[in-house]
Design an enzyme around this catalytic site. Structure first.
Site, PDB file in Angstrom:
ATOM      1  N   CYS A 116       0.864  -1.180   0.000  1.00 30.75           N
ATOM      2  CA  CYS A 116       0.000   0.000   0.000  1.00 30.75           C
ATOM      3  C   CYS A 116       0.907   1.238   0.000  1.00 30.75           C
ATOM      4  O   CYS A 116       1.647   1.478   0.952  1.00 30.75           O
ATOM      5  CB  CYS A 116      -0.886  -0.057   1.244  1.00 30.75           C
ATOM      6  SG  CYS A 116      -2.026   1.313   1.351  1.00 30.75           S
ATOM      7  N   CYS A 127     -10.961  14.073   4.910  1.00 33.08           N
ATOM      8  CA  CYS A 127     -12.223  13.349   5.073  1.00 33.08           C
ATOM      9  C   CYS A 127     -12.402  13.070   6.580  1.00 33.08           C
ATOM     10  O   CYS A 127     -11.430  12.793   7.285  1.00 33.08           O
ATOM     11  CB  CYS A 127     -12.189  12.039   4.291  1.00 33.08           C
ATOM     12  SG  CYS A 127     -11.940  12.304   2.518  1.00 33.08           S
ATOM     13  N   GLY A 172      -2.435  10.275   1.334  1.00 35.11           N
ATOM     14  CA  GLY A 172      -2.617  11.234   0.241  1.00 35.11           C
ATOM     15  C   GLY A 172      -3.670  10.858  -0.767  1.00 35.11           C
ATOM     16  O   GLY A 172      -4.245   9.767  -0.726  1.00 35.11           O
ATOM     17  N   SER A 205      -6.489   4.477  -6.099  1.00 31.05           N
ATOM     18  CA  SER A 205      -7.739   4.801  -5.410  1.00 31.05           C
ATOM     19  C   SER A 205      -7.898   6.314  -5.310  1.00 31.05           C
ATOM     20  O   SER A 205      -6.942   7.033  -5.031  1.00 31.05           O
ATOM     21  CB  SER A 205      -7.694   4.192  -4.008  1.00 31.05           C
ATOM     22  OG  SER A 205      -8.881   4.486  -3.307  1.00 31.05           O
ATOM     23  N   LEU A 227     -16.279   5.754  -2.139  1.00 27.78           N
ATOM     24  CA  LEU A 227     -17.613   6.355  -2.238  1.00 27.78           C
ATOM     25  C   LEU A 227     -18.111   6.796  -0.860  1.00 27.78           C
ATOM     26  O   LEU A 227     -18.406   7.966  -0.635  1.00 27.78           O
ATOM     27  CB  LEU A 227     -18.555   5.334  -2.874  1.00 27.78           C
ATOM     28  CG  LEU A 227     -19.834   5.868  -3.467  1.00 27.78           C
ATOM     29  CD1 LEU A 227     -19.572   6.933  -4.518  1.00 27.78           C
ATOM     30  CD2 LEU A 227     -20.642   4.721  -4.083  1.00 27.78           C
ATOM     31  N   ASN A 303     -11.931   1.796  10.855  1.00 23.89           N
ATOM     32  CA  ASN A 303     -10.840   1.574  11.813  1.00 23.89           C
ATOM     33  C   ASN A 303     -10.776   2.785  12.727  1.00 23.89           C
ATOM     34  O   ASN A 303     -10.499   3.892  12.270  1.00 23.89           O
ATOM     35  CB  ASN A 303      -9.510   1.396  11.069  1.00 23.89           C
ATOM     36  CG  ASN A 303      -9.506   0.106  10.266  1.00 23.89           C
ATOM     37  OD1 ASN A 303      -9.830  -0.963  10.790  1.00 23.89           O
ATOM     38  ND2 ASN A 303      -9.186   0.196   8.989  1.00 23.89           N
TER      39      ASN A 303
HETATM   40  N1  SAH Z   1      -7.308   9.396  -0.961  1.00 19.33           N
HETATM   41  C1  SAH Z   1      -7.510   8.162  -1.648  1.00 19.33           C
HETATM   42  C2  SAH Z   1      -6.468   7.145  -1.269  1.00 19.33           C
HETATM   43  C3  SAH Z   1      -6.512   6.688   0.183  1.00 19.33           C
HETATM   44  S1  SAH Z   1      -7.199   5.130   0.179  1.00 19.33           S
HETATM   45  C4  SAH Z   1      -8.918   7.660  -1.406  1.00 19.33           C
HETATM   46  O1  SAH Z   1      -9.611   8.247  -0.601  1.00 19.33           O
HETATM   47  O2  SAH Z   1      -9.335   6.724  -2.080  1.00 19.33           O
HETATM   48  C5  SAH Z   1      -7.675   4.923   1.783  1.00 19.33           C
HETATM   49  C6  SAH Z   1      -8.991   4.177   1.867  1.00 19.33           C
HETATM   50  O3  SAH Z   1      -9.262   3.986   3.240  1.00 19.33           O
HETATM   51  C7  SAH Z   1     -10.145   4.974   1.302  1.00 19.33           C
HETATM   52  O4  SAH Z   1     -11.057   4.130   0.671  1.00 19.33           O
HETATM   53  C8  SAH Z   1     -10.784   5.574   2.545  1.00 19.33           C
HETATM   54  O5  SAH Z   1     -12.152   5.830   2.334  1.00 19.33           O
HETATM   55  C9  SAH Z   1     -10.521   4.504   3.556  1.00 19.33           C
HETATM   56  N2  SAH Z   1     -10.427   5.000   4.928  1.00 19.33           N
HETATM   57  C10 SAH Z   1     -10.000   6.199   5.346  1.00 19.33           C
HETATM   58  N3  SAH Z   1     -10.047   6.273   6.685  1.00 19.33           N
HETATM   59  C11 SAH Z   1     -10.511   5.077   7.143  1.00 19.33           C
HETATM   60  C12 SAH Z   1     -10.740   4.536   8.439  1.00 19.33           C
HETATM   61  N4  SAH Z   1     -10.471   5.222   9.527  1.00 19.33           N
HETATM   62  N5  SAH Z   1     -11.197   3.275   8.505  1.00 19.33           N
HETATM   63  C13 SAH Z   1     -11.417   2.554   7.400  1.00 19.33           C
HETATM   64  N6  SAH Z   1     -11.192   3.001   6.147  1.00 19.33           N
HETATM   65  C14 SAH Z   1     -10.742   4.265   6.020  1.00 19.33           C
END
Ligand code: SAH
Length: 368
Positions: A116, A127, A172, A205, A227, A303
């Site tokens: 990853c 987010c 990122g 992603s 999403l 998580n």
């Molecule tokens: N910024 C990109 C790449 C990061 S991917 C994106 O958002 O796709 C990280 C993935 O983990 C994303 O699908 C995000 O929605 C998810 N994610 C972020 N925080 C999380 C959390 N605390 N628990 C579970 N999934 C999480």
């Protein structure tokens, strides 16, 4: 051809070979009046053999190595700490040239070994459920810093291990750093001198930079979209910054226009947050939203991390949500949470300022 050399742009006195493109290195080779094949010869040393010094390039004469070393270096990550989770997940903390740190995570799962990879130091999207967002954006990674994560991970593999998948799901927003990402992916997939990765084994992603999805298609890699919400309001609440850039409607329209190769499908990631987006009605809306799209859904139970108000749903709720999707003919998988004890799971990357203290840490191994 000395007069031709004059037209070449000046090459900085000390260039990091890893920061040069194939063309850039070609110019250096031309300036030295070396045969052209030397370019791929050097690139193979850098990427396929992971040379850390020019002295290692033993199929170049001593004289040529000395000439190259007078102009260039190989600047790989100097320091790397490995945190190993009880489930075998390994989080690699890499220190960049300017002292900033990034994380890259090795995730073994049955036959697979997924890496990853991060694309930025921090993230500007913030987010509401993601730890990386809380650090803000420090800077974009350079292409060679992205590739270096793969090289360094490979340095840490044991004899029998080999990476099978690369996912750009680390720190990122990959599509906010599309130029460096594209250069890095071209290097990873180059068959002649690069790492020879099949684009099918690489997934990028995005949180939803709709206008840039087509750039992912051009790279031939897989696309995943985070999403996480099924209404404009939900996305605005959970992912306010990216919702400003593209609404849910715009994002889904871009997915529908996406030039998907016949044997591929899109992945939608959906973080399940207790009481927020994990209800039956959310599952039904998700089915409606994705109707007619060739896709699968990865459900990610939230998580938890300190200071964040969201909660992880019960396993039962997660399974019920999945069952509603699968009954409607939508392929839905529950992503196992890996590496939570070293804060290496989805959305847990980036607590670097707290000295990497992690309560259930099993092993710290300074390496490199
Ligand atoms: N910024 C990109 C790449 C990061 S991917 C994106 O958002 O796709 C990280 C993935 O983990 C994303 O699908 C995000 O929605 C998810 N994610 C972020 N925080 C999380 C959390 N605390 N628990 C579970 N999934 C999480």
């Amino acid at each position: 051809m000395p007069h031709e050399n004059k037209a070449l742009p000046a090459i900085p006195l000390i260039a990091n070979l890893l920061a040069l493109t194939e063309e850039g290195l070609g110019q250096l080779v031309q300036q030295f009046e070396w045969p052209r094949y030397r370019t791929s010869q050097i690139l193979r040393w850098l990427y396929q053999r992971r040379a850390r010094t020019i002295a290692q390039m033993t199929d170049l004469s001593q004289k040529d190595r000395a000439q190259l070393a007078a102009t260039a270096t190989i600047s790989r990550t100097e320091h790397c700490t490995v945190l190993t989770s009880t489930d075998g997940t390994r989080k690699l903390l890499l220190t960049l040239d300017d002292g900033l740190r990034i994380e890259t995570v090795l995730i073994p799962d049955e036959e697979r070994l997924t890496l990853c990879v991060s694309t930025q130091v921090g993230c500007m999207l913030d987010c509401g459920f993601c730890l990386t967002g809380t650090m803000g954006l420090k800077r974009n990674l350079k292409a060679h810093e992205i590739v270096d994560q793969v090289l360094t991970a490979q340095d840490h593999l044991t004899g029998e291990e080999g990476l099978t998948n690369l996912v750009f799901m680390g720190m990122g927003e990959p599509l906010a750093n599309i130029d460096a990402l594209s250069t890095a992916i071209r290097c990873l997939t180059n068959q002649s001198w690069g790492l020879g990765w099949s684009p099918r084994r690489i997934t990028v992603s995005t949180a939803g930079l709709a206008a840039r999805l087509k750039d992912v298609a051009a790279l031939g890699v897989n696309l995943a979209i985070s999403l996480n919400g099924t209404t404009e309001e939900q996305r605005q609440q959970l992912m306010p910054a990216v919702s400003q850039i593209a609404s849910l409607k715009t994002l889904i329209a871009a997915c529908r226009r996406y030039p998907l190769a016949p044997t591929r499908r899109l992945t939608f990631e959906y973080v399940l947050l207790a009481g927020v987006n994990d209800r039956n009605e959310d599952a039904h809306r998700l089915i409606k939203l994705l109707k007619g799209l060739r896709c699968k859904v990865n459900l990610i139970p939230f998580n938890e991390f300190q200071g964040n108000p969201f909660r992880r749903p019960t396993d039962r709720t997660v399974r019920t949500f999945q069952a509603i999707l699968t009954q409607a003919g939508l392929d839905a998988f529950i992503r196992k949470s890996r590496g939570r004890d070293v804060l290496g799971a989805c959305g847990q990357l980036g607590n670097l300022s707290s000295g990497d203290a992690s309560p259930a840490l099993t092993q710290i191994e300074p390496r490199c």
